[in-house]
Design a protein around this motif. Sequence first.
Motif, PDB file in Angstrom:
ATOM      1  N   LYS A 175       0.618  -1.258  -0.305  1.00 53.12           N
ATOM      2  CA  LYS A 175       0.272  -0.084   0.043  1.00 53.12           C
ATOM      3  C   LYS A 175       1.349   1.589   0.007  1.00 53.12           C
ATOM      4  CE  LYS A 175      -4.333   1.626   0.368  1.00 53.12           C
ATOM      5  NZ  LYS A 175      -4.630   1.916  -1.103  1.00 53.12           N
ATOM      6  N   ILE A 176       1.770   1.218   1.006  1.00 51.99           N
ATOM      7  CA  ILE A 176       2.746   2.680   0.541  1.00 51.99           C
ATOM      8  C   ILE A 176       4.010   2.905  -0.449  1.00 51.99           C
ATOM      9  CG2 ILE A 176       5.219   3.247   1.526  1.00 51.99           C
ATOM     10  CD1 ILE A 176       4.742   1.371   4.538  1.00 51.99           C
ATOM     11  N   ASP A 177       3.807   1.360  -1.115  1.00 59.09           N
ATOM     12  CA  ASP A 177       4.306   1.738  -2.563  1.00 59.09           C
ATOM     13  C   ASP A 177       3.913   2.052  -3.349  1.00 59.09           C
ATOM     14  OD1 ASP A 177       6.619   0.201  -4.583  1.00 59.09           O
ATOM     15  OD2 ASP A 177       4.849  -0.203  -5.207  1.00 59.09           O
ATOM     16  N   SER A 178       2.126   2.022  -3.230  1.00 57.91           N
ATOM     17  CA  SER A 178       1.487   1.742  -4.241  1.00 57.91           C
ATOM     18  C   SER A 178       1.208   4.030  -4.378  1.00 57.91           C
ATOM     19  CB  SER A 178      -0.261   1.828  -4.239  1.00 57.91           C
ATOM     20  OG  SER A 178      -0.713   1.610  -3.004  1.00 57.91           O
ATOM     21  N   MET A 179       1.199   4.501  -2.880  1.00 56.27           N
ATOM     22  CA  MET A 179       1.607   6.024  -2.695  1.00 56.27           C
ATOM     23  C   MET A 179       2.641   6.722  -3.075  1.00 56.27           C
ATOM     24  SD  MET A 179      -0.876   5.427   0.890  1.00 56.27           S
ATOM     25  CE  MET A 179      -0.996   7.517   0.881  1.00 56.27           C
ATOM     26  N   ASP A 183       6.950  10.240 -10.234  1.00 56.52           N
ATOM     27  CA  ASP A 183       7.957  10.760 -10.582  1.00 56.52           C
ATOM     28  C   ASP A 183       9.646   9.705  -9.988  1.00 56.52           C
ATOM     29  OD1 ASP A 183       6.372  12.426 -12.606  1.00 56.52           O
ATOM     30  OD2 ASP A 183       6.786  13.942 -11.420  1.00 56.52           O
ATOM     31  N   HIS A 184       9.099   9.501  -8.824  1.00 57.08           N
ATOM     32  CA  HIS A 184      10.277   9.026  -8.533  1.00 57.08           C
ATOM     33  C   HIS A 184      10.625   7.925  -7.730  1.00 57.08           C
ATOM     34  CE1 HIS A 184      11.800  13.421  -8.067  1.00 57.08           C
ATOM     35  NE2 HIS A 184      10.043  13.782  -7.767  1.00 57.08           N
ATOM     36  N   VAL A 185       9.689   7.148  -8.361  1.00 59.41           N
ATOM     37  CA  VAL A 185       9.818   5.747  -7.461  1.00 59.41           C
ATOM     38  C   VAL A 185      10.466   4.798  -7.249  1.00 59.41           C
ATOM     39  CG1 VAL A 185       8.819   5.133  -9.519  1.00 59.41           C
ATOM     40  CG2 VAL A 185       7.644   3.430  -7.727  1.00 59.41           C
ATOM     41  N   LEU A 191      16.132   3.443  -2.942  1.00 67.35           N
ATOM     42  CA  LEU A 191      17.216   4.514  -1.330  1.00 67.35           C
ATOM     43  C   LEU A 191      15.670   3.199   0.555  1.00 67.35           C
ATOM     44  CD1 LEU A 191      16.544   7.860  -2.051  1.00 67.35           C
ATOM     45  CD2 LEU A 191      18.777   6.256  -1.814  1.00 67.35           C
ATOM     46  N   ALA A 192      14.580   3.153  -0.355  1.00 72.61           N
ATOM     47  CA  ALA A 192      14.653   2.442   0.610  1.00 72.61           C
ATOM     48  C   ALA A 192      15.184   0.754   1.133  1.00 72.61           C
ATOM     49  CB  ALA A 192      13.337   2.322   0.088  1.00 72.61           C
ATOM     50  N   ARG A 193      15.421   0.032  -0.177  1.00 78.98           N
ATOM     51  CA  ARG A 193      15.898  -0.698  -0.217  1.00 78.98           C
ATOM     52  C   ARG A 193      17.489  -1.053   0.140  1.00 78.98           C
ATOM     53  NH1 ARG A 193      13.478  -2.094  -5.919  1.00 78.98           N
ATOM     54  NH2 ARG A 193      15.248  -1.296  -6.833  1.00 78.98           N
TER      55      ARG A 193
END
Length: 367
Positions: A175-179, A183-185, A191-193
């Motif tokens: 859900k967080i990934d979908s939000m 442009d910067h996904v 960075l999250a990894r």
Amino acid sequence: MALPVGQQAKYWGIATAVFLVSLWFLGDVILPFVLGGAIAYCLDPIADRLERLGCSRIAAVAIITLVALFVFILLILLVIPTLVQQTASLIETAPALFDRLRTGLTERFPQLMDNQSVAYQQLLTIGEAIQSRGGELINGLLSSALGLINIIVLLVIVPVVAVYMLLDWDNMTAKIDSMLPRDHVDTIRQLARDIDATLASFIRGQGTVCLVLGTYYAVALMLAGLNFGLIVGFIAGLITFIPYVGALVGGTLAVGLALFQFWGSVEVPDGDTIAYGTNWLRIGIVAGIFGLGQFLEGNILTPKLVGGSVGLHPVWLLFALSVFGTLFGFVGMLVAVPIAAMIGVVARWGLAQYKDSLLYRGKSEDD
């Protein structure tokens, strides 16, 4: 069309400010949820592995919960009462131990311990402070950190939050990934990894090292016959995440207690009389326990469980713990490590972007 960089920085700055203000005002309220989230984060790889072995998510969480409940009951029955009792006894015994130190120094260094000397006055002041503040310290700890209501709240809410978050962890991350801003996904995901790898290495790996070394120190010191061995092992294991500090503090405390316990306390037959000697073997065993622990940590545990590139320098970690602990209390100390990891990863990414930019390279490399 993407938002201008200035507007994006403004919005993210506002979000950061809201987060910090919420942390400031809701620190005590969100403590159980922070602890529950941290537990769920640490246990999520175990749940994922159980799923790969064929268990459903519900079954995996149920297995983890039952094992955790069994371990918790063992701690309540076997370890925690002894730990609390030894802590209270150590605080009560501290004035007597300090008086013995002062007496020993007076006998061996009479010129240093003259009643008018600075050293004597300082030791006298410290001894009086220990005697007067020891009871206040334990009463304060019991009334603030171990208050009955706080214990009940933590024991009830933290496990419930941890179970629900562990059960729904994959859905929450999706859900967080979908939000994420489209442009910067890709950049945010990378960075999250990197942040996850840093936290996994430090929290899970270093946490395991702390647990293993704390258990080793506590069991070994108790088998060596050292009084307060459990509390010394607990302290040493708790601060092992700071390189060398855990062994140094724990070793100094253990050897100091061993000197008080085994110095002049062994009966040695001497002809027709009985004299009192020093059990240097016991003192050496206590020192050797920490020497072996330091060897195991540096050569086996840390390389195997943590790895070589944690990304959190000890000085940076101590700074983050100090700042967040001072500003936001105990909750701040809990979030200091993940926030420090995030800042470190973002800073390294920013440095890499800077080195690829014209600001660093200049136009000469393009000519």
